[in-house]
Design a protein around this motif. Structure first.
Motif: not given
Length: 107
Positions: A66-87
């Motif tokens: 858990x030392x390497x992580x990014x805070x994300x927000x959801x951009x899009x959903x397509x089935x079981x795939x999602x796109x995220x934007x790093x905050x």
């Protein structure tokens, strides 16, 4: 001259890179595979349903510790795939950045 791509250079993983998604409040966690990543975001394949999860903001854990992580927000959903934007971390601090104008740079 080539036009600069706004999303930055994407790195694709042939078999995906194992990662975890976790709620900001720690109440949920999902395994996922990072399919590709850039400076600004990533494409994830999520194991299990994302139904009912608060994906507005969450953590993408890139290491088991858990030392390497990014805070994300959801951009899009397509089935079981999602796109995220790093905050960016600095957005949350709301403190004006003060630059020291009296510092000199030695050549």
């Amino acid at each position: 001259m080539m036009a600069e791509r706004r999303s930055g250079e994407r790195v694709s993983f042939e078999r995906g890179f194992s990662a975890h998604m976790m709620g900001i409040d720690g109440t949920w966690r999902r395994n996922c595979m990072m399919e590709d990543v850039s400076e600004t975001g990533a494409k994830l394949t999520v194991e299990g349903s994302v139904e009912g999860l608060n994906l507005k903001e969450f953590f993408l854990l890139l290491s088991s510790t858990g030392l390497a992580y990014r805070r994300c927000e959801l951009s899009w959903v397509n089935g079981d795939q999602i796109g995220v934007t790093f905050l960016k971390q600095v957005d949350k601090k709301k403190r004006p950045s003060r630059r020291n104008s009296n510092q000199t740079v030695d050549g």
